[in-house]
Design a protein around this motif. Structure first.
Motif, PDB file in Angstrom:
ATOM      1  N   VAL A 130      45.244   0.242  -0.598  1.00 30.67           N
ATOM      2  CA  VAL A 130      44.792   1.505  -0.044  1.00 30.67           C
ATOM      3  C   VAL A 130      44.258   1.030   1.160  1.00 30.67           C
ATOM      4  O   VAL A 130      44.269   1.573   2.143  1.00 30.67           O
ATOM      5  CB  VAL A 130      43.780   2.313  -1.019  1.00 30.67           C
ATOM      6  N   ALA A 131      43.114  -0.045   1.192  1.00 25.88           N
ATOM      7  CA  ALA A 131      42.447  -0.643   2.248  1.00 25.88           C
ATOM      8  C   ALA A 131      43.329  -0.932   3.190  1.00 25.88           C
ATOM      9  O   ALA A 131      43.296  -0.982   4.420  1.00 25.88           O
ATOM     10  CB  ALA A 131      41.320  -1.820   1.807  1.00 25.88           C
ATOM     11  N   LEU A 133      46.664  -0.252   3.688  1.00 24.07           N
ATOM     12  CA  LEU A 133      47.494   0.806   4.241  1.00 24.07           C
ATOM     13  C   LEU A 133      46.505   1.451   5.482  1.00 24.07           C
ATOM     14  O   LEU A 133      47.023   2.091   6.196  1.00 24.07           O
ATOM     15  CB  LEU A 133      47.554   1.828   3.260  1.00 24.07           C
ATOM     16  N   ALA A 134      45.361   1.761   5.117  1.00 22.20           N
ATOM     17  CA  ALA A 134      44.167   2.416   5.975  1.00 22.20           C
ATOM     18  C   ALA A 134      44.090   1.659   7.148  1.00 22.20           C
ATOM     19  O   ALA A 134      43.852   2.222   8.277  1.00 22.20           O
ATOM     20  CB  ALA A 134      42.958   2.781   5.255  1.00 22.20           C
ATOM     21  N   ALA A 135      43.954   0.228   6.869  1.00 25.83           N
ATOM     22  CA  ALA A 135      43.837  -0.598   7.834  1.00 25.83           C
ATOM     23  C   ALA A 135      44.990  -0.413   8.900  1.00 25.83           C
ATOM     24  O   ALA A 135      44.799  -0.576  10.079  1.00 25.83           O
ATOM     25  CB  ALA A 135      43.375  -2.107   7.731  1.00 25.83           C
ATOM     26  N   ALA A 137      47.179   1.786   9.333  1.00 24.18           N
ATOM     27  CA  ALA A 137      47.343   3.210   9.965  1.00 24.18           C
ATOM     28  C   ALA A 137      46.212   3.363  11.102  1.00 24.18           C
ATOM     29  O   ALA A 137      46.604   3.791  12.174  1.00 24.18           O
ATOM     30  CB  ALA A 137      46.941   4.286   8.834  1.00 24.18           C
ATOM     31  N   TRP A 138      45.129   2.657  10.816  1.00 25.67           N
ATOM     32  CA  TRP A 138      43.964   2.763  12.130  1.00 25.67           C
ATOM     33  C   TRP A 138      44.530   1.914  13.102  1.00 25.67           C
ATOM     34  O   TRP A 138      44.366   2.287  14.453  1.00 25.67           O
ATOM     35  CB  TRP A 138      42.708   2.356  11.571  1.00 25.67           C
ATOM     36  N   THR A 141      47.327   3.600  15.159  1.00 21.54           N
ATOM     37  CA  THR A 141      46.760   4.678  15.883  1.00 21.54           C
ATOM     38  C   THR A 141      46.224   4.151  16.978  1.00 21.54           C
ATOM     39  O   THR A 141      46.222   4.992  18.322  1.00 21.54           O
ATOM     40  CB  THR A 141      45.833   5.725  15.051  1.00 21.54           C
TER      41      THR A 141
END
Length: 162
Positions: A130-131, A133-135, A137-138, A141
């Motif tokens: 999850v970490a 994937l979040a990194a 995505a950020w 973006t």
């Protein structure tokens, strides 16, 4: 423009880390196996008569045979004791049924963890995924925003007149 290149490089690095972690979890590195062989399990009881267990076995990582503790094996009270005499650690070895002999594991070079709620590190793998994937995505973006501003495109365009 340099910031955009750095962000693209970061996306590649985080993406590779994510792919590497997923393939490690799946046991799909070259010459890896997703299962371990449980060789021995030992049980003991604490002062409150709760059963504690410890299992050891072997597995393959990176084409090399490894051996050590396998955490999270669901040892049952019904498993038969092999010898009535305990070992020096006051543990009794139990017979491992065929259904529990080759569990799926996450394995390193010194220890392995079954894919079960009993194995604590298993909780860390989804958190790590999850970490990452979040990194990712950020990074994507922020790279898109930086690229737009580098080319003179406003970050947010207004479609309706003010």
């Amino acid at each position: 423009m340099h910031a955009v290149k750095v962000r693209f490089a970061a996306i590649v690095v985080v993406g590779l880390a994510l792919v590497g972690m997923l393939s490690w979890v799946a046991g799909s590195w070259p010459a890896d196996q997703t299962r371990a062989t449980v060789d021995h399990c030992y049980v003991t009881h604490d002062r409150l008569e709760a059963m504690r267990s410890r299992c050891v076995g072997n597995w393959t990582r990176g084409g090399r045979g490894r051996q050590g503790p396998i955490h999270g094996v669901d040892v049952q009270e019904s498993w038969k004791v092999i010898d009535d005499e305990p070992n020096s650690a006051y543990e009794w070895e139990v017979a491992i049924p065929a259904s529990a002999r080759q569990p799926r594991v996450l394995a390193g070079t010194r220890q392995a963890w079954t894919l079960s709620p009993r194995a604590l590190p298993w909780v860390l793998v989804p958190a790590g995924l999850v970490a990452l994937l979040a990194a990712l995505a950020w990074l994507i973006t922020s790279t898109v925003k930086a690229s737009r501003s580098a080319h003179g495109v406003p970050a947010e365009s207004s479609a309706t007149p003010a």
